[in-house]
Enzyme design. Structure first.
Site, PDB file in Angstrom:
ATOM      1  N   LYS A  36       2.249  -3.272   7.394  1.00 31.11           N
ATOM      2  CA  LYS A  36       2.525  -3.470   5.966  1.00 31.11           C
ATOM      3  C   LYS A  36       3.968  -3.066   5.649  1.00 31.11           C
ATOM      4  CE  LYS A  36       0.180  -4.630   3.027  1.00 31.11           C
ATOM      5  NZ  LYS A  36      -0.170  -5.974   2.476  1.00 31.11           N
ATOM      6  N   TYR A  67      -1.822  -0.439  11.017  1.00 29.44           N
ATOM      7  CA  TYR A  67      -1.957  -1.102   9.709  1.00 29.44           C
ATOM      8  C   TYR A  67      -0.752  -0.800   8.819  1.00 29.44           C
ATOM      9  CZ  TYR A  67      -3.279  -1.583   4.785  1.00 29.44           C
ATOM     10  OH  TYR A  67      -3.277  -1.882   3.435  1.00 29.44           O
ATOM     11  N   THR A 120       0.825  -1.217   0.000  1.00 33.21           N
ATOM     12  CA  THR A 120       0.000   0.000   0.000  1.00 33.21           C
ATOM     13  C   THR A 120       0.856   1.263   0.000  1.00 33.21           C
ATOM     14  OG1 THR A 120      -1.444   1.279   1.460  1.00 33.21           O
ATOM     15  CG2 THR A 120      -0.105  -0.357   2.522  1.00 33.21           C
ATOM     16  N   ASP A 121       0.265   2.354  -0.471  1.00 28.44           N
ATOM     17  CA  ASP A 121       0.967   3.651  -0.409  1.00 28.44           C
ATOM     18  C   ASP A 121       1.046   4.175   1.023  1.00 28.44           C
ATOM     19  OD1 ASP A 121      -1.734   4.360  -0.059  1.00 28.44           O
ATOM     20  OD2 ASP A 121      -1.747   5.906  -1.613  1.00 28.44           O
ATOM     21  N   GLU A 122       0.251   3.572   1.944  1.00 28.30           N
ATOM     22  CA  GLU A 122       0.187   4.112   3.308  1.00 28.30           C
ATOM     23  C   GLU A 122       1.509   3.943   4.052  1.00 28.30           C
ATOM     24  OE1 GLU A 122      -3.503   3.473   5.399  1.00 28.30           O
ATOM     25  OE2 GLU A 122      -4.587   3.162   3.525  1.00 28.30           O
TER      26      GLU A 122
HETATM   27  P1  NAD Z   1      -9.456  -7.417   2.395  1.00 31.76           P
HETATM   28  O1  NAD Z   1      -9.398  -7.118   3.856  1.00 31.76           O
HETATM   29  O2  NAD Z   1     -10.703  -7.139   1.636  1.00 31.76           O
HETATM   30  O3  NAD Z   1      -9.081  -8.942   2.132  1.00 31.76           O
HETATM   31  C1  NAD Z   1      -8.046  -9.599   2.814  1.00 31.76           C
HETATM   32  C2  NAD Z   1      -8.210 -11.101   2.571  1.00 31.76           C
HETATM   33  O4  NAD Z   1      -7.109 -11.758   3.234  1.00 31.76           O
HETATM   34  C3  NAD Z   1      -9.496 -11.667   3.154  1.00 31.76           C
HETATM   35  O5  NAD Z   1     -10.093 -12.553   2.225  1.00 31.76           O
HETATM   36  C4  NAD Z   1      -9.027 -12.418   4.398  1.00 31.76           C
HETATM   37  O6  NAD Z   1      -9.854 -13.531   4.715  1.00 31.76           O
HETATM   38  C5  NAD Z   1      -7.638 -12.842   3.988  1.00 31.76           C
HETATM   39  N1  NAD Z   1      -6.731 -13.057   5.135  1.00 31.76           N
HETATM   40  C6  NAD Z   1      -6.579 -12.261   6.224  1.00 31.76           C
HETATM   41  N2  NAD Z   1      -5.671 -12.800   7.065  1.00 31.76           N
HETATM   42  C7  NAD Z   1      -5.231 -13.950   6.485  1.00 31.76           C
HETATM   43  C8  NAD Z   1      -4.283 -14.934   6.841  1.00 31.76           C
HETATM   44  N3  NAD Z   1      -3.602 -14.855   7.988  1.00 31.76           N
HETATM   45  N4  NAD Z   1      -4.067 -15.975   5.992  1.00 31.76           N
HETATM   46  C9  NAD Z   1      -4.766 -16.075   4.828  1.00 31.76           C
HETATM   47  N5  NAD Z   1      -5.683 -15.178   4.453  1.00 31.76           N
HETATM   48  C10 NAD Z   1      -5.913 -14.121   5.258  1.00 31.76           C
HETATM   49  O7  NAD Z   1      -8.211  -6.607   1.779  1.00 31.76           O
HETATM   50  P2  NAD Z   1      -8.053  -5.959   0.323  1.00 31.76           P
HETATM   51  O8  NAD Z   1      -8.590  -4.587   0.355  1.00 31.76           O
HETATM   52  O9  NAD Z   1      -8.512  -6.939  -0.689  1.00 31.76           O
HETATM   53  O10 NAD Z   1      -6.458  -5.842   0.264  1.00 31.76           O
HETATM   54  C11 NAD Z   1      -5.661  -6.890  -0.304  1.00 31.76           C
HETATM   55  C12 NAD Z   1      -4.195  -6.475  -0.204  1.00 31.76           C
HETATM   56  O11 NAD Z   1      -3.996  -5.251  -0.905  1.00 31.76           O
HETATM   57  C13 NAD Z   1      -3.735  -6.218   1.233  1.00 31.76           C
HETATM   58  O12 NAD Z   1      -2.428  -6.719   1.361  1.00 31.76           O
HETATM   59  C14 NAD Z   1      -3.745  -4.698   1.364  1.00 31.76           C
HETATM   60  O13 NAD Z   1      -2.787  -4.268   2.283  1.00 31.76           O
HETATM   61  C15 NAD Z   1      -3.395  -4.295  -0.052  1.00 31.76           C
HETATM   62  N6  NAD Z   1      -3.907  -2.978  -0.480  1.00 31.76           N
HETATM   63  C16 NAD Z   1      -5.235  -2.667  -0.328  1.00 31.76           C
HETATM   64  C17 NAD Z   1      -5.691  -1.429  -0.786  1.00 31.76           C
HETATM   65  C18 NAD Z   1      -7.145  -1.044  -0.686  1.00 31.76           C
HETATM   66  O14 NAD Z   1      -7.506   0.094  -1.011  1.00 31.76           O
HETATM   67  N7  NAD Z   1      -8.055  -1.945  -0.288  1.00 31.76           N
HETATM   68  C19 NAD Z   1      -4.808  -0.525  -1.385  1.00 31.76           C
HETATM   69  C20 NAD Z   1      -3.461  -0.895  -1.529  1.00 31.76           C
HETATM   70  C21 NAD Z   1      -3.022  -2.128  -1.077  1.00 31.76           C
HETATM   71  P1  TYD Z   2     -10.846   3.997   4.229  1.00 28.76           P
HETATM   72  O1  TYD Z   2     -11.801   3.576   3.165  1.00 28.76           O
HETATM   73  O2  TYD Z   2     -10.972   3.390   5.588  1.00 28.76           O
HETATM   74  O3  TYD Z   2      -9.381   3.790   3.630  1.00 28.76           O
HETATM   75  P2  TYD Z   2      -7.925   4.269   4.218  1.00 28.76           P
HETATM   76  O4  TYD Z   2      -8.068   4.636   5.637  1.00 28.76           O
HETATM   77  O5  TYD Z   2      -7.102   3.047   4.002  1.00 28.76           O
HETATM   78  O6  TYD Z   2      -7.505   5.425   3.345  1.00 28.76           O
HETATM   79  O7  TYD Z   2     -10.958   5.560   4.379  1.00 28.76           O
HETATM   80  C1  TYD Z   2     -10.731   6.441   3.292  1.00 28.76           C
HETATM   81  C2  TYD Z   2     -10.769   7.849   3.829  1.00 28.76           C
HETATM   82  O8  TYD Z   2     -12.110   8.144   4.249  1.00 28.76           O
HETATM   83  C3  TYD Z   2      -9.894   8.049   5.039  1.00 28.76           C
HETATM   84  O9  TYD Z   2      -9.329   9.371   4.976  1.00 28.76           O
HETATM   85  C4  TYD Z   2     -10.859   7.956   6.205  1.00 28.76           C
HETATM   86  C5  TYD Z   2     -12.140   8.495   5.630  1.00 28.76           C
HETATM   87  N1  TYD Z   2     -13.398   7.924   6.182  1.00 28.76           N
HETATM   88  C6  TYD Z   2     -14.424   8.785   6.582  1.00 28.76           C
HETATM   89  O10 TYD Z   2     -14.322  10.017   6.498  1.00 28.76           O
HETATM   90  N2  TYD Z   2     -15.578   8.217   7.056  1.00 28.76           N
HETATM   91  C7  TYD Z   2     -15.731   6.871   7.187  1.00 28.76           C
HETATM   92  O11 TYD Z   2     -16.794   6.406   7.674  1.00 28.76           O
HETATM   93  C8  TYD Z   2     -14.665   5.999   6.751  1.00 28.76           C
HETATM   94  C9  TYD Z   2     -14.789   4.504   6.861  1.00 28.76           C
HETATM   95  C10 TYD Z   2     -13.520   6.574   6.246  1.00 28.76           C
END
Ligand code: NAD
Ligand code: TYD
Length: 354
Positions: free
Chosen positions: A162, A158, A132-134
């Site tokens: 990561k 988080y 992630t970019d975070e």
């Molecule tokens: P998500 O929370 O929707 O899905 C995570 C999945 O991993 C779930 O299916 C969960 O059951 C599984 N999981 C959790 N712990 C586990 C373990 N110990 N062993 C096996 N499986 C396990 O997450 P997402 O949004 O799909 O993100 C996927 C990846 O992409 C993550 O690594 C996250 O850090 C990264 N990412 C997400 C975003 C975003 O905006 N959602 C952006 C950049 C990077």
């Molecule tokens: P989120 O979807 O939780 O992603 P991330 O924290 O990984 O960026 O949140 C996106 C942005 O929206 C973040 O700045 C937090 C804000 N946010 C709200 O303002 N209200 C909400 O109810 C949630 C879940 C997030």
């Protein structure tokens, strides 16, 4: 054959669906099925022999070793993680266990497997880590966007977990020569997004007549990428990324949260107006800010574009319209997630089919 972890989550399930729509290479999908894992996302593959689902933990090195030995994948893609910042603030331990300890055990199992591969397979093998970019921390309003060389400054449990996993992946390349690739992507949105994250939460709350919670002043900025574009970036990095390299992935779509809220409200006003004719914006409520809330993320995605020729296909306007439409077309999906019924999905599905 490829092995992916976390393939029942939001991005992982989109990736599996896209992968099998585009090629015939089978997927072993290892997922623990935490609250974020939803097999219903993969319902269309339930009779597809190219998809092998295994419920299990990336931290279970013996299980991972046996899957690797049995299926002999040419690549492992690690999507599995605890991924919700707010949950990491309330309870960081699962984040440490899965994102750090789990990734470590996964790397150990992969290293042992890779070390024993015949020469050509060893050369061709890849471990792709989805991050992630975070990890780069927070930017000021006029700071340059994150490049791959930006210092790591994670601010939440988080992002810190990561960041630690990224460092382990990097170290396994430098120390053991494991052929790794890392992607650091901005905020994704699209189908199958768990409605605790901002965009799906806005859609389901708006339709249910509930409050649309905006943290703090709503001026926090994120870069948003349609999930299918993230999937295409990962496929491209897997195909052509240089070993040991990091690729930032982003949508060139920086938006303040409040802008996102207004956009979602306007789309719903157009596509599913409220029965009383009142605009959805009336449901917006400013609430207490997230502790340590990062102010701005922005991704400089020039490296992946110039080296690998990848750029997003969707604009924010096209992607958010598709996303809102998907939630309108699939109300049952969000209902089952919110009621918890999705956990029973497999049982119900197969009982109904029997
Ligand atoms: P998500 O929370 O929707 O899905 C995570 C999945 O991993 C779930 O299916 C969960 O059951 C599984 N999981 C959790 N712990 C586990 C373990 N110990 N062993 C096996 N499986 C396990 O997450 P997402 O949004 O799909 O993100 C996927 C990846 O992409 C993550 O690594 C996250 O850090 C990264 N990412 C997400 C975003 C975003 O905006 N959602 C952006 C950049 C990077
Ligand atoms: P989120 O979807 O939780 O992603 P991330 O924290 O990984 O960026 O949140 C996106 C942005 O929206 C973040 O700045 C937090 C804000 N946010 C709200 O303002 N209200 C909400 O109810 C949630 C879940 C997030």
């Amino acid at each position: 054959m490829i092995l992916i972890t976390g393939g029942a989550g939001f991005i992982g399930s989109n990736f599996v669906l896209d992968w099998l729509a585009q090629c015939d290479e089978s997927v072993v999908n290892l997922d623990k099925l935490t609250y974020a894992g939803n097999q219903e996302n993969l319902a269309s593959l339930s009779a597809d022999p190219r998809h092998i689902f295994v419920q299990g933990d990336i931290g279970d090195a013996a299980l991972v070793a046996s899957l690797l030995a049995q299926h002999q994948p040419r690549a492992v893609l690690n999507f599995a993680a605890e991924s919700h910042v707010d949950r990491s603030i309330h309870g960081p331990e699962d984040f440490i266990q899965t994102n750090i300890v789990g990734t470590f055990h996964l790397l150990e199992a992969v290293r042992a497997y890779w070390g024993n591969l015949p020469a050509q397979q060893k050369t061709e093998f890849r471990f792709l880590h989805v991050s992630t970019d975070e990890v780069y921390g927070s930017l000021g309003p006029s700071d340059a966007a994150f490049t791959e060389d930006h210092r790591y400054q994670p601010n939440s449990p988080y992002s810190a977990s990561k960041a630690a996993s990224d460092h382990l992946v990097r170290a396994y390349h430098h120390t053991y020569g494991l052929p790794v690739l890392t992607t650091n992507c901005s905020n994704n949105y699209g189908p199958y997004h768990f409605p605790e994250k901002l965009i799906p939460l806005l859609i389901v709350n708006a339709l249910a007549g509930k409050a649309l919670p905006v943290y703090g002043d709503g001026q926090q900025v994120r870069d948003w990428l349609y999930v299918k574009d993230h999937c295409s970036a990962i496929r491209r990095v897997l195909q052509a990324g240089r070993l040991g390299e990091v690729y930032n992935v982003g949508g060139w779509n920086e938006k303040a949260n409040i802008e996102i809220v207004h956009t979602v409200c306007a789309l719903l006003d157009e596509l599913r107006p409220r029965a009383d004719g009142v605009a959805y914006q009336s449901q917006i409520r400013y609430v207490t800010d997230r502790p340590g809330h990062d102010r701005r993320y922005a991704i400089d995605a020039r490296k992946i574009q110039s080296e690998l020729g990848w750029k997003p296909a969707e604009t924010f306007d096209s992607g958010i319209r598709k996303t809102v439409q998907w939630y309108l077309d699939n109300p049952g999906w969000a209902e089952r997630v919110q009621s918890g019924a999705y956990r029973e999905w497999v049982k119900t599905q197969y009982q109904a089919a029997a």
